[in-house]
Scaffold this active site. Structure first.
Site, PDB file in Angstrom:
ATOM      1  N   ALA A   1       0.847  -1.198   0.000  1.00 17.69           N
ATOM      2  CA  ALA A   1       0.000   0.000   0.000  1.00 17.69           C
ATOM      3  C   ALA A   1       0.879   1.244   0.000  1.00 17.69           C
ATOM      4  O   ALA A   1       2.106   1.145  -0.095  1.00 17.69           O
ATOM      5  CB  ALA A   1      -0.894  -0.015   1.238  1.00 17.69           C
ATOM      6  N   ASN A   2       0.286   2.401   0.071  1.00 15.36           N
ATOM      7  CA  ASN A   2       1.061   3.633   0.239  1.00 15.36           C
ATOM      8  C   ASN A   2       0.311   4.575   1.170  1.00 15.36           C
ATOM      9  O   ASN A   2      -0.776   4.260   1.636  1.00 15.36           O
ATOM     10  CB  ASN A   2       1.380   4.272  -1.119  1.00 15.36           C
ATOM     11  CG  ASN A   2       0.113   4.649  -1.865  1.00 15.36           C
ATOM     12  OD1 ASN A   2      -0.637   5.522  -1.438  1.00 15.36           O
ATOM     13  ND2 ASN A   2      -0.138   3.957  -2.975  1.00 15.36           N
TER      14      ASN A   2
END
Ligand code: CTP
Length: 403
Positions: free
Chosen positions: A209-210
């Protein structure tokens, strides 16, 4: 003629020492040609005299829900306003507005309006940093209220810290921006916005994810909606938004590509705010990877560059907007992306800077146009940034329009 000329502004003044600065604000708004209807809370009367404000404003000061010539002053003031600015906004007024209380004329007017609202908090540092105030500010921001952050400096009683009312020029600028945001320049256009960071599955429970929160994308979608556009958000995050905006939930880069490919061809404006993963695991493991199976080798493959893909098949007249999250060589890197992806404009932000980009309520950007122009937007809340982005979109659309 400036954009304040002929506009109706309700100036709310609440009871803090910075109330004396509202006198100068009132004067500048009137001098710029605005009609200023002042509302003072009872407490504001302890700091400045209503006669002073009445003499400088376009109509006498209003304070009570009950003694005005009109039986329902809050609805008249709220409905007639093009914008409401509250300076200073105390912690109490902020809390009342966040809760939807309507116990006095100012709080009732704030919830009896559909006009944009600009709040200019001023209070002691301890109060400004109290979690209750921070939560109320975050809630109001999420509803589209424009917050003009207090500045740091000398406070009442000789203390020094954050909490001083922003300077008058900054407040006038925020009011002007809010009024521009109330312009219905996107009526009849369809705007597609992507928001949030994609999540690429590693196994049944883990993802790559970010840090993207989706706040900037939602701010752009909501401002576009307010300016009259038909808006669709392709989003990886679950956030409340305005009624009338269509939300298409997605999770991975591939799902975002599919959704965007479906909606982009019929969109007049596409804004790729999302932080799309550049790489994903070649194959997500079906179950949960167990620790005792050893350190896993995760093989990655590139995802499709959605924006680059859209740039290769941009319909005539469509405005394609990208974001560039950079940590160095901001302008050069962003210009490279603008050209490579065939964009009309790109919004560059230095995500390594303080208070900027991922996860924050504020942002600081440089908007680069394909024509070579550059516009720097200083640190501001994400709705103000959204307004600046849409102003640029409007300018590019006007320039593209056949004469
Ligand atoms: N973008 C996209 N699809 C991807 C990656 C990025 O559509 N697979 C879009 C983003 O939504 C953004 C723009 O491309 O509008 C630039 O994204 P950014 O992450 O800054 O740049 P990249 O092109 O991914 O290049 P790099 O990561 O090397 O900086």
């Amino acid at each position: 003629m400036n954009s304040l000329h002929g506009r109706s502004i309700v100036l709310g003044i609440s009871g803090g020492i910075a109330a004396y600065k509202a006198v100068e604000l009132c004067r500048q708004l009137v001098d710029a040609g605005a009609h200023v209807a002042p509302i003072m809370t009872e407490d504001a009367h302890r700091f400045i005299g209503p006669v002073t404000v009445s003499a400088l404003a376009s109509e006498p000061v209003h304070t009570s829900l009950w003694d005005d010539a009109s039986p329902i002053p809050h609805t008249r003031l709220g409905q007639n306003a093009d914008v409401i600015v509250v300076a200073p906004a105390t912690a109490r007024v902020i809390a009342a507005y966040a809760m939807g209380l309507s116990h006095d004329l100012l709080s009732a007017t704030l919830i009896a309006t559909r006009a944009p609202v600009v709040l200019c908090p001023a209070m002691h540092t301890e109060m400004w940093e109290h979690p209750a105030v921070e939560d109320n500010i975050a809630l109001l921001r999420s509803r589209g209220v424009i917050i003009v952050e207090p500045q740091s400096g000398r406070l009442a009683g000789g203390d020094i810290g954050t909490g001083r009312l922003a300077d008058t020029a900054t407040i006038v600028e925020a009011v002007t921006t809010a009024l521009n945001g109330s312009v219905k320049d996107l009526v009849g256009t369809s705007v597609l916005v992507t928001a949030g960071g994609t999540r690429e599955p590693i196994d049944a429970v883990r993802v790559i994810a970010n840090r993207s929160s989706g706040k900037q994308g939602y701010a752009i979608a909501e401002q576009a909606h307010k300016r009259g556009a038909t808006v669709t958000i392709v989003s990886t995050v679950d956030r409340q938004t305005l009624a009338g905006i269509t939300v298409v939930p997605v999770e991975t880069a591939q799902q975002m590509l599919d959704a965007v490919s479906c909606h982009a061809p019929s969109s007049d404006v596409v804004v790729m705010t999302a932080a799309v993963a550049d790489f994903r695991p070649v194959q997500a493991i079906a179950g949960k990877i167990k620790k005792d199976e050893g350190i896993p080798q995760i093989i990655l493959e590139p995802t499709v560059d959605i924006l680059g893909f859209l740039g290769t098949r941009k319909p005539a007249g469509q405005i394609l907007v990208g974001f560039a999250a950079e940590t160095s060589n901001l302008v050069d890197n962003a210009r490279g992306k603008l050209k490579r992806k065939n964009l009309d404009l790109i919004v560059a932000n230095d995500v390594s800077a303080d208070q900027v980009g991922f996860g924050h309520d504020t942002n600081e950007v440089t908007i680069l146009l394909a024509s070579g122009e550059a516009l720097e937007v200083p640190l501001a809340d994400k709705h103000t940034i959204a307004t600046a982005v849409l102003d640029s979109v409007s300018r590019v659309r006007m320039a593209h329009r056949p004469q």
